[in-house]
Scaffold this motif. Structure first.
Motif, mmCIF file in Angstrom:
data_model
loop_
_atom_site.group_PDB
_atom_site.id
_atom_site.type_symbol
_atom_site.label_atom_id
_atom_site.label_comp_id
_atom_site.label_asym_id
_atom_site.label_seq_id
_atom_site.Cartn_x
_atom_site.Cartn_y
_atom_site.Cartn_z
ATOM 1 N N GLY A 1 39.867 51.160 66.346
ATOM 2 C CA GLY A 1 39.295 50.741 68.313
ATOM 3 C C GLY A 1 40.765 50.250 68.562
ATOM 4 N N VAL A 2 40.749 49.101 67.916
ATOM 5 C CA VAL A 2 41.669 48.347 68.296
ATOM 6 C C VAL A 2 43.034 48.745 68.862
ATOM 7 C CG1 VAL A 2 43.238 46.247 68.861
ATOM 8 C CG2 VAL A 2 40.459 46.187 67.939
ATOM 9 N N ILE A 3 44.181 49.495 67.694
ATOM 10 C CA ILE A 3 44.959 49.751 68.515
ATOM 11 C C ILE A 3 44.407 51.385 69.577
ATOM 12 C CG2 ILE A 3 46.817 51.255 67.645
ATOM 13 C CD1 ILE A 3 46.433 49.246 64.831
ATOM 14 N N GLY A 4 43.789 52.085 68.894
ATOM 15 C CA GLY A 4 43.738 52.994 69.774
ATOM 16 C C GLY A 4 43.629 52.482 71.496
ATOM 17 N N ALA A 5 42.913 51.256 71.845
ATOM 18 C CA ALA A 5 42.991 51.417 73.292
ATOM 19 C C ALA A 5 44.307 50.992 73.771
ATOM 20 C CB ALA A 5 41.580 49.928 72.977
ATOM 21 N N GLY B 1 33.321 40.100 80.928
ATOM 22 C CA GLY B 1 35.225 39.257 81.555
ATOM 23 C C GLY B 1 36.026 39.392 82.679
ATOM 24 N N ASN B 2 36.845 39.356 81.863
ATOM 25 C CA ASN B 2 37.616 39.878 83.182
ATOM 26 C C ASN B 2 39.780 40.495 82.442
ATOM 27 O OD1 ASN B 2 39.077 38.415 80.747
ATOM 28 N ND2 ASN B 2 40.623 37.219 82.863
ATOM 29 N N LEU C 1 35.622 43.871 70.626
ATOM 30 C CA LEU C 1 35.171 44.297 68.761
ATOM 31 C C LEU C 1 34.430 45.396 67.919
ATOM 32 C CD1 LEU C 1 36.371 41.221 67.207
ATOM 33 C CD2 LEU C 1 37.705 42.786 67.336
ATOM 34 N N VAL C 2 33.007 45.047 68.795
ATOM 35 C CA VAL C 2 31.830 46.009 68.429
ATOM 36 C C VAL C 2 32.827 47.021 69.316
ATOM 37 C CG1 VAL C 2 29.858 46.250 68.873
ATOM 38 C CG2 VAL C 2 29.796 44.263 67.861
ATOM 39 N N GLN D 1 32.455 37.078 74.167
ATOM 40 C CA GLN D 1 33.128 37.954 75.152
ATOM 41 C C GLN D 1 33.822 39.626 73.365
ATOM 42 O OE1 GLN D 1 34.876 36.227 78.182
ATOM 43 N NE2 GLN D 1 32.901 37.010 79.492
ATOM 44 N N LEU D 2 34.776 38.003 73.185
ATOM 45 C CA LEU D 2 35.256 38.659 72.277
ATOM 46 C C LEU D 2 34.596 39.223 71.005
ATOM 47 C CD1 LEU D 2 38.414 38.870 71.116
ATOM 48 C CD2 LEU D 2 37.378 36.894 69.094
#
Length: 100
Positions: free
Chosen positions: A41-45, A66-67, A10-11, A5-6
């Motif tokens: 992408g992570v920071i943008g999320a 997942g959740n 990340l993708v 899931q991680l």
């Protein structure tokens, strides 16, 4: 959350970061392209989720892994905003200066 899931998150974050890079015209040098896209992408999320929560915007393009829920549109908008701010800071005063 398990490892699969991680990796999926990340993708997805990397794809959203790459879309934002295309929108802004940002291209990192060398072999760092995918890593930079994932980080953006992570920071943008986080930025997009915060903006959507602050203004009470409804989920439009939501993916559930997942959740964890990830809204693609707000992730791309947050990533784009992050890159615009970074380019403004990198350009320094030239970006904000008034030409005479």
């Amino acid at each position: 959350m398990d490892l699969l899931q991680l990796l999926i998150l990340l993708v997805i974050a990397g794809i959203c970061g790459a879309v934002a890079e295309l929108i802004v015209g940002f291209s990192p040098p060398g072999l760092q392209v995918m890593l930079v896209s994932i980080i953006v992408g992570v920071i943008g999320a986080f930025i997009g989720g915060w903006i959507a929560g602050t203004f009470g915007l409804p989920p439009i393009t939501e993916i559930r892994v997942g959740n964890i829920r990830l809204n693609l549109l707000y992730t791309i908008l947050g990533s784009t905003l992050l890159l615009v701010i970074l380019q403004a800071l990198r350009s320094g005063r030239q970006w904000f200066s008034i030409k005479r």
